[in-house]
Design an enzyme around this catalytic site. Structure first.
Site, PDB file in Angstrom:
ATOM      1  N   SER A 191       0.826  -1.208   0.000  1.00 14.99           N
ATOM      2  CA  SER A 191       0.000   0.000   0.000  1.00 14.99           C
ATOM      3  C   SER A 191       0.856   1.251   0.000  1.00 14.99           C
ATOM      4  O   SER A 191       2.005   1.231   0.425  1.00 14.99           O
ATOM      5  CB  SER A 191      -0.899   0.027   1.238  1.00 14.99           C
ATOM      6  OG  SER A 191      -1.632  -1.167   1.349  1.00 14.99           O
TER       7      SER A 191
HETATM    8  N1  SAH Z   1      -0.049  -5.292   4.244  1.00  4.91           N
HETATM    9  C1  SAH Z   1       0.593  -5.609   2.980  1.00  4.91           C
HETATM   10  C2  SAH Z   1      -0.354  -5.340   1.823  1.00  4.91           C
HETATM   11  C3  SAH Z   1      -0.351  -6.475   0.879  1.00  4.91           C
HETATM   12  S1  SAH Z   1      -1.645  -6.508  -0.323  1.00  4.91           S
HETATM   13  C4  SAH Z   1       1.927  -4.881   2.845  1.00  4.91           C
HETATM   14  O1  SAH Z   1       2.254  -4.067   3.717  1.00  4.91           O
HETATM   15  O2  SAH Z   1       2.657  -5.149   1.893  1.00  4.91           O
HETATM   16  C5  SAH Z   1      -2.828  -7.552   0.475  1.00  4.91           C
HETATM   17  C6  SAH Z   1      -2.409  -8.947   0.805  1.00  4.91           C
HETATM   18  O3  SAH Z   1      -3.543  -9.646   1.304  1.00  4.91           O
HETATM   19  C7  SAH Z   1      -1.894  -9.793  -0.375  1.00  4.91           C
HETATM   20  O4  SAH Z   1      -0.611 -10.233  -0.095  1.00  4.91           O
HETATM   21  C8  SAH Z   1      -2.897 -10.941  -0.463  1.00  4.91           C
HETATM   22  O5  SAH Z   1      -2.312 -12.164  -0.848  1.00  4.91           O
HETATM   23  C9  SAH Z   1      -3.402 -10.994   0.962  1.00  4.91           C
HETATM   24  N2  SAH Z   1      -4.689 -11.670   1.143  1.00  4.91           N
HETATM   25  C10 SAH Z   1      -5.801 -11.618   0.389  1.00  4.91           C
HETATM   26  N3  SAH Z   1      -6.778 -12.381   0.914  1.00  4.91           N
HETATM   27  C11 SAH Z   1      -6.264 -12.936   2.053  1.00  4.91           C
HETATM   28  C12 SAH Z   1      -6.772 -13.823   3.052  1.00  4.91           C
HETATM   29  N4  SAH Z   1      -8.015 -14.310   3.022  1.00  4.91           N
HETATM   30  N5  SAH Z   1      -5.955 -14.178   4.061  1.00  4.91           N
HETATM   31  C13 SAH Z   1      -4.683 -13.709   4.139  1.00  4.91           C
HETATM   32  N6  SAH Z   1      -4.149 -12.867   3.227  1.00  4.91           N
HETATM   33  C14 SAH Z   1      -4.933 -12.479   2.194  1.00  4.91           C
END
Ligand code: SAH
Length: 198
Positions: free
Chosen positions: A46
């Site tokens: 993000s």
């Molecule tokens: N907080 C992260 C943002 C990553 S984008 C950062 O700082 O980089 C969102 C993430 O959520 C992705 O890696 C995706 O694989 C994960 N995601 C999506 N659905 C999910 C679920 N049900 N359980 C765990 N992770 C999930």
């Protein structure tokens, strides 16, 4: 939520955590711009202002247990780890989880526990959590996350359709759940039992 970040602890954590380590080598030069960046597996880290704003909303004082859903690069978890007692973070894509774990070790962020699972089910073992942050957007607030939120407790989560969501601020107080809508955001999809189907 205002776009201004005024919590000095949040600003300090943002200054401390080396964001460039959480993006691909090819993206390192743009790591400090205020925009999201690809982190592999079609996922994104993000933009810094969104990370800071969502963190600030949680009003961490240093003693909290925080659950994060969507570890991704590990950047948000790293920021949280500077501001609370312990971070529990759940990711569904193994390669991302492995990369994040390596960074937590390298940076000596030892108060982060990361797990491969469907985060829409929460992480029952360590519940309840004083604060929960979801960094992927789903169609609703997953029931298990509301159940695993402490009383009092607060959660920030994007809810909406696949393209655009509204940040929801959820507070549990005296057995009641209060939901406030904050600003519009764009997150990748929350996929799982209480999220989107793939
Ligand atoms: N907080 C992260 C943002 C990553 S984008 C950062 O700082 O980089 C969102 C993430 O959520 C992705 O890696 C995706 O694989 C994960 N995601 C999506 N659905 C999910 C679920 N049900 N359980 C765990 N992770 C999930």
């Amino acid at each position: 939520m205002t776009r201004g970040i005024s919590d000095p602890n949040v600003l300090q954590a943002m200054a401390e955590v080396p964001r460039h380590l959480f993006v691909d080598t090819a993206q390192q030069a743009s790591a400090y711009g205020d925009h999201p960046l690809p982190i592999g597996g079609d996922q994104t880290i993000s933009q810094p202002l969104v990370v800071a704003a969502m963190t600030q909303v949680l009003q961490l004082t240093g003693s909290e247990k925080v659950l994060e859903i969507g570890t991704g690069s590990g950047y948000q978890a790293a920021i949280l780890s500077r501001l609370c007692e312990k971070v529990y973070t759940v990711e569904r894509i193994n390669s991302l989880l492995a990369g994040a774990r390596k960074l937590f070790d390298k940076l000596h962020y030892y108060n982060i526990l990361a797990r491969l699972d469907d985060g829409t089910m929460g992480w029952q073992e360590y519940a309840p959590y004083d604060a929960i942050i979801v960094t992927a957007g789903g169609p609703e607030i997953p029931g298990p996350l509301i159940d695993q939120l402490a009383d009092p407790g607060r959660m920030v989560i994007p809810v909406g359709d696949r393209e655009v969501q509204e940040l929801h601020y959820v507070q549990k107080m005296d057995g009641e759940v209060i939901i406030d809508k904050l600003e519009s955001v764009r997150f990748v999809s929350l996929i799982g039992e209480h999220g989107w189907n793939g």
